[in-house]
Design a protein around this motif. Structure first.
Motif, mmCIF file in Angstrom:
data_model
loop_
_atom_site.group_PDB
_atom_site.id
_atom_site.type_symbol
_atom_site.label_atom_id
_atom_site.label_comp_id
_atom_site.label_asym_id
_atom_site.label_seq_id
_atom_site.Cartn_x
_atom_site.Cartn_y
_atom_site.Cartn_z
ATOM 1 N N VAL A 66 0.877 -1.171 0.000
ATOM 2 C CA VAL A 66 0.000 0.000 0.000
ATOM 3 C C VAL A 66 0.914 1.219 0.000
ATOM 4 O O VAL A 66 1.742 1.381 0.901
ATOM 5 C CB VAL A 66 -0.921 0.009 1.242
ATOM 6 C CG1 VAL A 66 -1.748 1.292 1.279
ATOM 7 C CG2 VAL A 66 -1.846 -1.215 1.232
ATOM 8 N N MET A 96 -8.179 -2.089 6.836
ATOM 9 C CA MET A 96 -7.319 -3.270 6.685
ATOM 10 C C MET A 96 -7.727 -4.364 7.670
ATOM 11 O O MET A 96 -7.723 -5.548 7.340
ATOM 12 C CB MET A 96 -5.843 -2.879 6.880
ATOM 13 C CG MET A 96 -5.311 -2.027 5.738
ATOM 14 S SD MET A 96 -3.565 -1.578 5.910
ATOM 15 C CE MET A 96 -2.783 -3.182 5.662
ATOM 16 N N THR A 119 1.021 -7.680 3.909
ATOM 17 C CA THR A 119 0.889 -6.329 3.350
ATOM 18 C C THR A 119 1.918 -5.390 3.965
ATOM 19 O O THR A 119 2.113 -5.399 5.189
ATOM 20 C CB THR A 119 -0.522 -5.769 3.651
ATOM 21 O OG1 THR A 119 -1.491 -6.723 3.231
ATOM 22 C CG2 THR A 119 -0.761 -4.450 2.935
ATOM 23 N N VAL A 161 -1.626 -1.175 -3.958
ATOM 24 C CA VAL A 161 -2.723 -0.211 -3.865
ATOM 25 C C VAL A 161 -2.080 1.160 -3.702
ATOM 26 O O VAL A 161 -1.277 1.363 -2.789
ATOM 27 C CB VAL A 161 -3.639 -0.502 -2.654
ATOM 28 C CG1 VAL A 161 -4.643 0.634 -2.450
ATOM 29 C CG2 VAL A 161 -4.358 -1.826 -2.843
ATOM 30 N N CYS A 214 -6.720 4.183 -5.561
ATOM 31 C CA CYS A 214 -7.706 4.408 -4.486
ATOM 32 C C CYS A 214 -7.534 5.852 -4.018
ATOM 33 O O CYS A 214 -6.395 6.323 -3.891
ATOM 34 C CB CYS A 214 -7.428 3.439 -3.331
ATOM 35 S SG CYS A 214 -8.553 3.601 -1.930
ATOM 36 N N GLU A 233 -12.320 -0.596 1.604
ATOM 37 C CA GLU A 233 -12.309 -2.043 1.864
ATOM 38 C C GLU A 233 -12.436 -2.834 0.561
ATOM 39 O O GLU A 233 -11.803 -3.875 0.388
ATOM 40 C CB GLU A 233 -13.446 -2.414 2.820
ATOM 41 C CG GLU A 233 -13.187 -1.941 4.237
ATOM 42 C CD GLU A 233 -14.404 -2.075 5.135
ATOM 43 O OE1 GLU A 233 -15.316 -2.879 4.808
ATOM 44 O OE2 GLU A 233 -14.464 -1.375 6.155
ATOM 45 N N LEU A 236 -9.073 -2.844 -1.166
ATOM 46 C CA LEU A 236 -8.133 -3.712 -0.437
ATOM 47 C C LEU A 236 -8.463 -5.186 -0.654
ATOM 48 O O LEU A 236 -7.571 -6.021 -0.836
ATOM 49 C CB LEU A 236 -8.173 -3.378 1.060
ATOM 50 C CG LEU A 236 -7.587 -2.016 1.458
ATOM 51 C CD1 LEU A 236 -7.912 -1.710 2.924
ATOM 52 C CD2 LEU A 236 -6.072 -1.981 1.242
#
Ligand code: SF4
Length: 251
Positions: A66, A96, A119, A161, A214, A233, A236
């Protein structure tokens, strides 16, 4: 190793992070992060601010990254951990946790027990900038750290992301250098954008990379409803599935 120019060589993420936290390459950002740490916000007057570059947070073999923008002055610049100690981080880690990528929904300080699953959370600029706005030169100065970090993750990295247009702009040159083919024209940022990058001819990486856009988790977006928890969400969840990160949703 290939003939392609590679970022500085580090054999492990801890070795990378050990050098990163001593970086002073951007005079304006060094002055700002340290001044914020001296002056402090009244609510944190009794705390010692980190006031240094903030390394990425999460497992060293993460399949999902991320990528945000930069540490917040009184959040990560205070606590020393990405997205920790401010409302943006509260929003991110709650999402998350909801999709099974974090052990708890809150991020208060290092040592609070927060653990990320598969992640790693990082950013293209590692020092807090005034007004949350690094200059293009500062972004370019810093992106070798992100390049090295992704390089170390890349044997298993399956998805990224990207939170916001700044991170998107910063990331694509890094991915280009890392060995993924970037379409021309370069894909535009948008919430929900999903681009699959194939390995280029260099052979540096062997697997495709899924890149998801995002909206950033800044209060400008979350307080106005431009980015809701459900929207975050969903991105993710999609990215974790694309990366093959096994996640057990909290709800
Ligand atoms: S922003 Fe990056 S390159 Fe600039 S001083 Fe901080 S860590 Fe170093």
């Amino acid at each position: 190793m290939t003939p392609r120019e590679r970022p500085a060589e580090y054999s492990t993420i801890p070795a990378l992070d050990a050098d990163l936290v001593d970086c002073r390459a951007c005079p304006r950002l060094v002055a700002w992060r340290e001044e914020v740490g001296r002056v402090k916000r009244a609510a944190f007057r009794d705390q010692t601010y980190w006031a240094r570059p903030v390394p990425g947070f999460g497992p060293h073999d993460a399949r999902l990254a991320v990528v945000g923008l930069a540490p917040a002055a009184h959040g990560a610049n205070r606590t020393g951990r990405m997205f920790t100690g401010d409302r943006s981080g509260d929003f991110l880690y709650a999402a998350m946790y909801a999709v099974g990528l974090a052990s708890q929904p809150t991020a208060v300080e290092i040592g609070d027990g927060l653990e990320l699953f598969g992640t790693r959370v990082t950013s293209p600029v590692h020092c807090a900038p005034p007004d949350n706005k690094p200059t293009p030169a500062e972004r370019d100065n810093c992106n070798h750290w992100l390049a090295s970090e992704l390089d170390l993750l890349s044997p298993g990295l399956g998805a990224v992301v990207v939170l916001g247009g700044f991170g998107w702009q910063a990331l694509f040159p890094v991915l280009d250098r890392a060995g993924w083919h970037i379409p021309r024209p370069r894909p535009k940022f948008g919430h929900g954008t999903h681009v699959v990058l194939d390995p280029d001819d260099s052979g540096t990486v062997s697997e495709p990379l899924h890149v998801f856009g995002c909206y950033h988790v800044s209060q400008q977006n979350t307080f106005t409803g431009r980015l809701t928890s459900e929207m975050l969400e969903q991105v993710l969840r999609d990215a974790a599935a694309a990366a093959g990160v096994p996640a057990t949703p909290a709800r």
